[in-house]
Scaffold this active site. Structure first.
Site, short mmCIF file in Angstrom:
data_model
loop_
_atom_site.label_atom_id
_atom_site.label_comp_id
_atom_site.label_asym_id
_atom_site.label_seq_id
_atom_site.Cartn_x
_atom_site.Cartn_y
_atom_site.Cartn_z
N SER A 25 33.82 -34.74 -46.92
CA SER A 25 33.48 -34.89 -45.50
C SER A 25 34.13 -36.11 -44.87
O SER A 25 34.92 -36.81 -45.49
CB SER A 25 31.97 -34.96 -45.29
OG SER A 25 31.49 -36.18 -45.82
N THR A 57 37.06 -30.63 -42.05
CA THR A 57 35.95 -31.06 -42.88
C THR A 57 34.69 -31.05 -42.02
O THR A 57 34.70 -30.53 -40.91
CB THR A 57 36.22 -32.43 -43.53
OG1 THR A 57 35.21 -32.70 -44.51
CG2 THR A 57 36.28 -33.54 -42.51
N TYR A 58 33.61 -31.61 -42.53
CA TYR A 58 32.37 -31.69 -41.76
C TYR A 58 31.95 -33.15 -41.64
O TYR A 58 32.41 -34.01 -42.39
CB TYR A 58 31.27 -30.84 -42.39
CG TYR A 58 30.89 -31.30 -43.78
CD1 TYR A 58 29.84 -32.21 -43.97
CD2 TYR A 58 31.57 -30.84 -44.90
CE1 TYR A 58 29.50 -32.64 -45.24
CE2 TYR A 58 31.23 -31.26 -46.17
CZ TYR A 58 30.20 -32.16 -46.33
OH TYR A 58 29.86 -32.60 -47.58
N GLY A 73 36.04 -37.63 -50.47
CA GLY A 73 36.45 -36.54 -51.34
C GLY A 73 37.95 -36.28 -51.26
O GLY A 73 38.74 -37.20 -51.06
#
Length: 127
Positions: A25, A57-58, A73
């Site tokens: 994220s 991504t979030y 990540g």
């Protein structure tokens, strides 16, 4: 019919961290999220102005007023601290809404502080 529109963005955010060992994220300062109407867990596109990488991504809420922009990540491999990125959120709107919808562009300085907010982005060179 529903249309996928640019909803809001944080323009020229400076990456403060890249954490490969996190699950995934982007962590964004909570105040910056609010300024751009970006929500926790919302899907965003990241555009790296330094190397041209584009990825999705979030969002995870970061500490308010910290200026944090941390890619976590696998995405940490696509940025370096100090890179300038654009964080873009999109939304689905109806054809009727498309005629009056105004996206929000939040322009940041090198310390990730808001310097300008525009409801209707115009074509221009940003320095």
């Amino acid at each position: 019919m529903m249309l996928n529109f640019f909803k809001s963005k944080l323009h020229r955010a400076t990456v403060t961290e890249a954490n490969l060992n996190y699950i995934g994220s982007i962590t964004i300062d909570e105040a910056l999220m609010e300024a751009a109407n970006i929500y926790p867990n919302e899907k965003v596109q990241i555009v790296n102005n330094n190397n041209g990488a584009r990825f999705e991504t979030y969002v995870i809420k970061g500490e308010r007023d910290s200026g944090v922009i941390c890619l976590n990540g696998a995405a940490a491999r696509l940025v370096q601290p100090g890179d300038q990125v654009i964080i873009i959120a999109y939304c689905w709107i109806s054809e009727e809404e498309a005629h009056s919808f105004k996206p929000k562009a939040v322009f940041l300085n090198e310390k990730n502080q808001v310097v300008e907010v525009m409801q209707q982005e115009e074509a221009r060179v940003v320095r």
